[in-house]
Design a protein around this motif. Structure first.
Motif, PDB file in Angstrom:
ATOM      1  N   TYR A 150      50.065  -0.057  10.912  1.00  0.00           N
ATOM      2  CA  TYR A 150      50.336   1.063  11.821  1.00  0.00           C
ATOM      3  C   TYR A 150      51.740   0.891  12.381  1.00  0.00           C
ATOM      4  CZ  TYR A 150      45.379   1.601  11.275  1.00  0.00           C
ATOM      5  OH  TYR A 150      44.142   1.745  10.709  1.00  0.00           O
TER       6      TYR A 150
ATOM      7  N   LYS B  72      48.966   9.969   9.157  1.00  0.00           N
ATOM      8  CA  LYS B  72      49.333  10.142  10.567  1.00  0.00           C
ATOM      9  C   LYS B  72      48.018  10.356  11.321  1.00  0.00           C
ATOM     10  CE  LYS B  72      50.173  15.037   9.794  1.00  0.00           C
ATOM     11  NZ  LYS B  72      51.158  16.113   9.729  1.00  0.00           N
TER      12      LYS B  72
ATOM     13  N   ALA C 145      44.759  11.542  12.800  1.00  0.00           N
ATOM     14  CA  ALA C 145      43.939  12.743  12.669  1.00  0.00           C
ATOM     15  C   ALA C 145      43.644  13.294  14.065  1.00  0.00           C
ATOM     16  CB  ALA C 145      42.635  12.408  11.936  1.00  0.00           C
TER      17      ALA C 145
ATOM     18  N   THR D  20      40.881  13.512  15.567  1.00  0.00           N
ATOM     19  CA  THR D  20      39.706  12.941  16.211  1.00  0.00           C
ATOM     20  C   THR D  20      40.109  12.294  17.530  1.00  0.00           C
ATOM     21  OG1 THR D  20      40.063  10.921  14.952  1.00  0.00           O
ATOM     22  CG2 THR D  20      38.512  12.503  14.031  1.00  0.00           C
TER      23      THR D  20
ATOM     24  N   VAL E 185      37.367   5.070  21.800  1.00  0.00           N
ATOM     25  CA  VAL E 185      37.540   3.910  20.907  1.00  0.00           C
ATOM     26  C   VAL E 185      38.555   4.163  19.800  1.00  0.00           C
ATOM     27  CG1 VAL E 185      35.278   2.869  21.310  1.00  0.00           C
ATOM     28  CG2 VAL E 185      35.527   4.656  19.553  1.00  0.00           C
ATOM     29  N   ILE E 186      39.114   5.361  19.748  1.00  0.00           N
ATOM     30  CA  ILE E 186      40.089   5.697  18.700  1.00  0.00           C
ATOM     31  C   ILE E 186      41.500   5.532  19.244  1.00  0.00           C
ATOM     32  CG2 ILE E 186      41.009   7.541  17.221  1.00  0.00           C
ATOM     33  CD1 ILE E 186      38.165   8.738  17.190  1.00  0.00           C
ATOM     34  N   ASP E 187      42.309   4.740  18.530  1.00  0.00           N
ATOM     35  CA  ASP E 187      43.725   4.621  18.870  1.00  0.00           C
ATOM     36  C   ASP E 187      44.494   5.630  18.013  1.00  0.00           C
ATOM     37  OD1 ASP E 187      46.350   4.002  19.344  1.00  0.00           O
ATOM     38  OD2 ASP E 187      46.089   1.831  19.105  1.00  0.00           O
TER      39      ASP E 187
ATOM     40  N   TYR F 252      49.713   5.675  17.336  1.00  0.00           N
ATOM     41  CA  TYR F 252      50.709   5.304  16.318  1.00  0.00           C
ATOM     42  C   TYR F 252      51.318   6.570  15.691  1.00  0.00           C
ATOM     43  CZ  TYR F 252      47.048   6.518  12.997  1.00  0.00           C
ATOM     44  OH  TYR F 252      46.097   7.215  12.303  1.00  0.00           O
TER      45      TYR F 252
ATOM     46  N   SER G  31      50.774   5.525   9.333  1.00  0.00           N
ATOM     47  CA  SER G  31      49.957   4.404   8.866  1.00  0.00           C
ATOM     48  C   SER G  31      50.051   4.286   7.353  1.00  0.00           C
ATOM     49  CB  SER G  31      48.494   4.589   9.273  1.00  0.00           C
ATOM     50  OG  SER G  31      47.932   5.681   8.568  1.00  0.00           O
TER      51      SER G  31
ATOM     52  N   LEU H  98      41.212  11.399   4.417  1.00  0.00           N
ATOM     53  CA  LEU H  98      41.166  10.842   5.765  1.00  0.00           C
ATOM     54  C   LEU H  98      40.693   9.383   5.662  1.00  0.00           C
ATOM     55  CD1 LEU H  98      40.412  12.345   9.074  1.00  0.00           C
ATOM     56  CD2 LEU H  98      38.934  10.445   8.467  1.00  0.00           C
ATOM     57  N   VAL H  99      41.502   8.481   6.181  1.00  0.00           N
ATOM     58  CA  VAL H  99      41.145   7.064   6.180  1.00  0.00           C
ATOM     59  C   VAL H  99      40.598   6.733   7.567  1.00  0.00           C
ATOM     60  CG1 VAL H  99      41.944   4.702   5.828  1.00  0.00           C
ATOM     61  CG2 VAL H  99      42.983   6.574   4.511  1.00  0.00           C
ATOM     62  N   HIS H 100      39.335   6.356   7.603  1.00  0.00           N
ATOM     63  CA  HIS H 100      38.629   6.057   8.854  1.00  0.00           C
ATOM     64  C   HIS H 100      38.394   4.548   8.870  1.00  0.00           C
ATOM     65  CE1 HIS H 100      35.648   6.526  12.099  1.00  0.00           C
ATOM     66  NE2 HIS H 100      34.744   5.907  11.356  1.00  0.00           N
ATOM     67  N   THR H 101      39.058   3.856   9.793  1.00  0.00           N
ATOM     68  CA  THR H 101      39.002   2.394   9.812  1.00  0.00           C
ATOM     69  C   THR H 101      38.418   1.930  11.135  1.00  0.00           C
ATOM     70  OG1 THR H 101      41.027   2.415   8.489  1.00  0.00           O
ATOM     71  CG2 THR H 101      40.348   0.307   9.390  1.00  0.00           C
TER      72      THR H 101
ATOM     73  N   TYR I  24      37.226  -1.584  13.343  1.00  0.00           N
ATOM     74  CA  TYR I  24      37.198  -3.041  13.506  1.00  0.00           C
ATOM     75  C   TYR I  24      36.166  -3.382  14.575  1.00  0.00           C
ATOM     76  CZ  TYR I  24      41.443  -2.566  10.865  1.00  0.00           C
ATOM     77  OH  TYR I  24      42.338  -2.231   9.878  1.00  0.00           O
TER      78      TYR I  24
ATOM     79  N   SER J 229      35.253  -5.407   9.398  1.00  0.00           N
ATOM     80  CA  SER J 229      35.947  -4.121   9.346  1.00  0.00           C
ATOM     81  C   SER J 229      35.284  -3.200   8.330  1.00  0.00           C
ATOM     82  CB  SER J 229      37.424  -4.310   8.960  1.00  0.00           C
ATOM     83  OG  SER J 229      37.532  -4.754   7.622  1.00  0.00           O
TER      84      SER J 229
ATOM     85  N   THR K 258      36.476   0.297   6.131  1.00  0.00           N
ATOM     86  CA  THR K 258      37.511   1.267   5.790  1.00  0.00           C
ATOM     87  C   THR K 258      36.885   2.310   4.873  1.00  0.00           C
ATOM     88  OG1 THR K 258      39.233  -0.424   5.900  1.00  0.00           O
ATOM     89  CG2 THR K 258      39.802   1.636   4.774  1.00  0.00           C
TER      90      THR K 258
ATOM     91  N   VAL L 141      34.858  -2.152  19.638  1.00  0.00           N
ATOM     92  CA  VAL L 141      35.244  -1.532  18.362  1.00  0.00           C
ATOM     93  C   VAL L 141      36.585  -0.845  18.585  1.00  0.00           C
ATOM     94  CG1 VAL L 141      32.952  -1.136  17.346  1.00  0.00           C
ATOM     95  CG2 VAL L 141      33.942   0.594  18.844  1.00  0.00           C
ATOM     96  N   GLN L 142      37.390  -0.870  17.543  1.00  0.00           N
ATOM     97  CA  GLN L 142      38.689  -0.196  17.562  1.00  0.00           C
ATOM     98  C   GLN L 142      38.759   0.663  16.306  1.00  0.00           C
ATOM     99  OE1 GLN L 142      41.639  -0.747  19.878  1.00  0.00           O
ATOM    100  NE2 GLN L 142      41.759   1.246  18.892  1.00  0.00           N
ATOM    101  N   ILE L 143      39.005   1.945  16.498  1.00  0.00           N
ATOM    102  CA  ILE L 143      38.985   2.886  15.375  1.00  0.00           C
ATOM    103  C   ILE L 143      40.363   3.529  15.215  1.00  0.00           C
ATOM    104  CG2 ILE L 143      37.985   5.049  14.505  1.00  0.00           C
ATOM    105  CD1 ILE L 143      35.411   4.332  15.976  1.00  0.00           C
ATOM    106  N   TYR L 144      40.748   3.726  13.961  1.00  0.00           N
ATOM    107  CA  TYR L 144      41.952   4.498  13.617  1.00  0.00           C
ATOM    108  C   TYR L 144      41.544   5.532  12.580  1.00  0.00           C
ATOM    109  CZ  TYR L 144      44.483   0.367  15.433  1.00  0.00           C
ATOM    110  OH  TYR L 144      44.961  -0.676  16.187  1.00  0.00           O
ATOM    111  N   ASP L 145      41.899   6.776  12.802  1.00  0.00           N
ATOM    112  CA  ASP L 145      41.678   7.844  11.816  1.00  0.00           C
ATOM    113  C   ASP L 145      43.035   8.352  11.360  1.00  0.00           C
ATOM    114  OD1 ASP L 145      38.874   7.839  11.886  1.00  0.00           O
ATOM    115  OD2 ASP L 145      38.835   9.182  13.612  1.00  0.00           O
ATOM    116  N   ALA L 146      43.313   8.210  10.090  1.00  0.00           N
ATOM    117  CA  ALA L 146      44.627   8.630   9.568  1.00  0.00           C
ATOM    118  C   ALA L 146      44.438   9.679   8.479  1.00  0.00           C
ATOM    119  CB  ALA L 146      45.376   7.429   9.001  1.00  0.00           C
ATOM    120  N   GLU L 147      45.168  10.765   8.646  1.00  0.00           N
ATOM    121  CA  GLU L 147      45.064  11.885   7.713  1.00  0.00           C
ATOM    122  C   GLU L 147      46.329  11.941   6.868  1.00  0.00           C
ATOM    123  OE1 GLU L 147      42.700  16.002   8.675  1.00  0.00           O
ATOM    124  OE2 GLU L 147      44.262  15.324  10.023  1.00  0.00           O
TER     125      GLU L 147
END
Lengths: 99, 99
Positions: free
Chosen positions: A7, A42, A44, A46, A50-52, A55, A58, B2-5, B7, B58, B60, B92-98
């Protein structure tokens, strides 16, 4: 498989030029052939606590194994990307997850 | 795409029973069919200051689009996973990247 996720936070998030320059740099990484898949993203839309989504860009790589990841790190295209683009970010956060 | 990650940090990282119970719960998610790919991982042996290897497990997901992600969130298998396994993690830590 090894999932290598990076990220990036821009030094100047208000500069669209910097944003697009880093994106263009990320695109050059697609010509490296050590990975099974690569997703450039980039945040989304959402939104949950709990969503960061702070950034700016990515990268999510799917590597066959750690050796493929290590070869990628040393690939001249990757080295050039870091040399050319490191000035655009002031923070990177990486997670490497092995199946 | 969409990448949903996600941790996960265990509530009791010293409990191997909890660690394996959460892993087993994560495995149940593989029977959901809304995603293109799913990788369940643990920290690789890579170590650099920019790498966060403090998490325990994790996930992904590669989703076709946000609609597929939204359908996954409501899937009964996912809902049951959260009900059964939320007690095992304290963060939990979530990242959603489109793309």
């Amino acid at each position: 498989m090894l999932v290598h996720t990076v990220y990036f936070w821009l030094t100047n998030p208000d500069s669209d030029d910097d944003r697009q320059a880093l994106r263009a740099g990320l695109e050059t990484l697609k010509s490296i052939t050590h990975f099974e898949a690569l997703y450039i993203g980039k945040p989304a839309e959402t939104r949950r606590p709990v969503i960061d989504h702070s950034y700016d860009w990515s990268l999510t790589y799917i590597f066959k194994d750690l050796a493929a990841h290590d070869a990628y790190q040393e690939d001249p295209i990757h080295v050039k990307f870091v040399e050319d683009c490191a000035r655009y970010w002031n923070r990177v956060q990486i997670y490497d997850a092995e199946e």
